[in-house]
Design a protein around this motif. Structure first.
Motif, short mmCIF file in Angstrom:
data_model
loop_
_atom_site.label_atom_id
_atom_site.label_comp_id
_atom_site.label_asym_id
_atom_site.label_seq_id
_atom_site.Cartn_x
_atom_site.Cartn_y
_atom_site.Cartn_z
N PRO A 5 0.83 -1.21 0.00
CA PRO A 5 0.00 0.00 0.00
C PRO A 5 0.86 1.26 0.00
CG PRO A 5 -0.75 -1.57 1.65
CD PRO A 5 0.54 -2.09 1.14
N ILE A 6 0.38 2.31 -0.66
CA ILE A 6 1.06 3.60 -0.65
C ILE A 6 0.27 4.61 0.17
CG2 ILE A 6 2.20 3.19 -2.87
CD1 ILE A 6 0.09 4.99 -4.17
N THR A 7 -0.89 4.19 0.67
CA THR A 7 -1.73 5.07 1.47
C THR A 7 -1.61 4.69 2.95
OG1 THR A 7 -3.30 5.24 -0.35
CG2 THR A 7 -4.07 5.95 1.83
N ALA A 8 -1.32 5.67 3.78
CA ALA A 8 -1.21 5.41 5.22
C ALA A 8 -2.56 5.01 5.78
CB ALA A 8 -0.69 6.65 5.93
N ALA A 9 -2.57 4.01 6.66
CA ALA A 9 -3.82 3.57 7.28
C ALA A 9 -4.40 4.68 8.14
CB ALA A 9 -3.56 2.32 8.11
N PRO A 10 -5.71 4.92 8.07
CA PRO A 10 -6.33 5.95 8.92
C PRO A 10 -6.35 5.51 10.38
CG PRO A 10 -8.00 4.74 7.72
CD PRO A 10 -6.69 4.27 7.19
N MET A 11 -6.64 6.43 11.25
CA MET A 11 -6.64 6.15 12.68
C MET A 11 -7.67 5.07 13.03
SD MET A 11 -4.30 8.01 14.10
CE MET A 11 -4.78 8.04 15.83
N ALA A 15 -11.04 -0.37 13.37
CA ALA A 15 -12.49 -0.36 13.59
C ALA A 15 -13.23 -0.64 12.29
CB ALA A 15 -12.92 0.98 14.17
N ARG A 16 -12.75 -0.05 11.19
CA ARG A 16 -13.40 -0.30 9.90
C ARG A 16 -13.31 -1.76 9.50
NH1 ARG A 16 -11.73 4.57 5.74
NH2 ARG A 16 -11.42 6.24 7.27
N LYS A 17 -12.13 -2.36 9.74
CA LYS A 17 -11.94 -3.77 9.36
C LYS A 17 -12.73 -4.73 10.24
CE LYS A 17 -7.32 -3.58 7.27
NZ LYS A 17 -5.94 -4.15 7.32
N SER A 18 -13.06 -4.32 11.45
CA SER A 18 -13.72 -5.22 12.39
C SER A 18 -15.23 -5.30 12.22
CB SER A 18 -13.40 -4.80 13.83
OG SER A 18 -13.99 -3.54 14.12
N ILE A 19 -15.77 -4.47 11.29
CA ILE A 19 -17.22 -4.50 11.06
C ILE A 19 -17.63 -5.87 10.53
CG2 ILE A 19 -19.10 -3.53 9.68
CD1 ILE A 19 -17.55 -0.87 9.71
N LYS A 20 -18.65 -6.45 11.09
CA LYS A 20 -19.08 -7.79 10.69
C LYS A 20 -19.71 -7.78 9.30
CE LYS A 20 -19.86 -9.56 15.36
NZ LYS A 20 -20.83 -10.18 16.29
N PRO A 21 -19.49 -8.83 8.52
CA PRO A 21 -20.05 -8.90 7.17
C PRO A 21 -21.56 -9.17 7.19
CG PRO A 21 -18.92 -10.95 7.68
CD PRO A 21 -18.65 -10.02 8.82
N VAL A 22 -22.18 -8.81 6.10
CA VAL A 22 -23.61 -9.06 5.89
C VAL A 22 -23.76 -9.90 4.63
CG1 VAL A 22 -25.86 -8.00 5.42
CG2 VAL A 22 -24.26 -6.88 6.99
N ILE A 23 -24.54 -10.97 4.70
CA ILE A 23 -24.77 -11.80 3.52
C ILE A 23 -25.50 -11.00 2.46
CG2 ILE A 23 -25.89 -13.88 2.65
CD1 ILE A 23 -23.47 -14.43 4.43
#
Length: 286
Positions: A5-11, A15-23
């Motif tokens: 990646p060339i974009t720094a991860a946001p703060m 939290a964004r990655k931990s959001i549960k998926p929806v079918i």
């Protein structure tokens, strides 16, 4: 391999990655076949036709509505690439993408194969699978995938730059369909579509998300069987990669024939009716 990646991860990245998926497509309201009604007919069927598909080639066959079609590994481990069409209308054909969305990345016992828009209806119901024991392995692999598109000479040429190869499954299917329909190869080719990869063991790598294959667990005598919901034209290629343990466009991999058996039951499944085409009115908001 994707670049770093060339974009720094946001703060709030975690939290964004931990959001549960929806079918995407909950199937609670999807009409499901009464599998017991189909399977009640399996012990009293008449074999009416057998078709042998040579290694590194393809063949076609017809399955009347209300008949069973058994796709068999008769010798050594071998993967097959399957196309299905409405026998009376080539424009209606198997839709792997929507079948995948409704059933998952790999299909098996009780799953239905759906046709393309604007018809979109179940055209076949899987009634038996001798590899249903496999499930998903530690790598995320499973059998009978509706992920891959089919090996083809265009991608082969793009990646290898070694000239012309004519026994990829796409070419095999094109030749077989052209012979069956009398269409020229140029007119037959656009009808060849993304396949059900019969017996193929595939998945996605967990780190890079790349499509992978591994040696198929299929052995002599294994089969996948489906019930034809409408009159079907089948077309299948015995993949030049054999069991796809190393490559899938090859003249050196060990390859074996596949067999297709058509069975006529003595009666119809209780309560069965051929599915109508999709009820959407096709107005698209106009």
């Amino acid at each position: 391999m994707k670049p770093n990646p060339i974009t720094a991860a946001p703060m709030d990245a975690a939290a964004r990655k931990s959001i549960k998926p929806v079918i995407c497509y909950p199937t609670d309201t999807l009409p499901r076949p009464d599998l017991s009604a189909y399977r009640a007919l399996r012990d009293d069927m008449e074999l009416i036709e057998t078709v042998i598909i040579p290694p590194r080639d393809a063949a076609t066959w017809e399955v009347p509505a209300s008949h069973f079609c058994r796709l068999v590994c008769p010798e050594g481990p071998q993967v097959g690439d399957l196309n299905l069409f409405n026998l009376n209308n080539l424009n209606e054909r198997f839709y792997s993408g929507k079948t995948r969305a409704l059933n998952g990345t790999h299909v098996g016992l009780g799953d239905q194969l759906f046709s393309n828009f604007p018809y979109m209806r179940p055209i076949a119901t899987i009634t038996h699978d001798t590899l249903d024991w496999y499930g998903f392995d530690e790598f995320g692999g499973s059998v009978h995938d509706v992920i891959g598109t089919r090996c083809d000479p265009y991608t082969h040429n793009l990646l290898s730059h070694d000239g012309q190869y004519h026994h990829c499954c796409h070419s095999n299917l094109t030749r077989a369909l052209a012979k069956k329909t009398g269409l020229s190869p140029e007119l037959a080719e656009p009808h060849v579509h993304d396949v059900l990869n019969l017996f193929m063991c595939t998945g996605f790598t967990r780190d890079t998300g790349q499509y992978f294959m591994k040696a198929s667990p299929v052995r002599r005598g294994d089969y996948l069987e489906f019930f034809a919901e409408i009159d079907l034209l089948g077309c299948m290629s015995a993949c030049p990669g054999g069991d796809c343990s190393s490559e899938h466009s090859s003249d050196t991999a060990a390859c074996f024939p596949l067999a297709v058996e058509i069975y006529k039951p003595k009666r119809l499944p209780q309560g069965w009716q051929a599915p109508p085409v999709n009820g959407y009115d096709r107005s698209h908001g106009f």
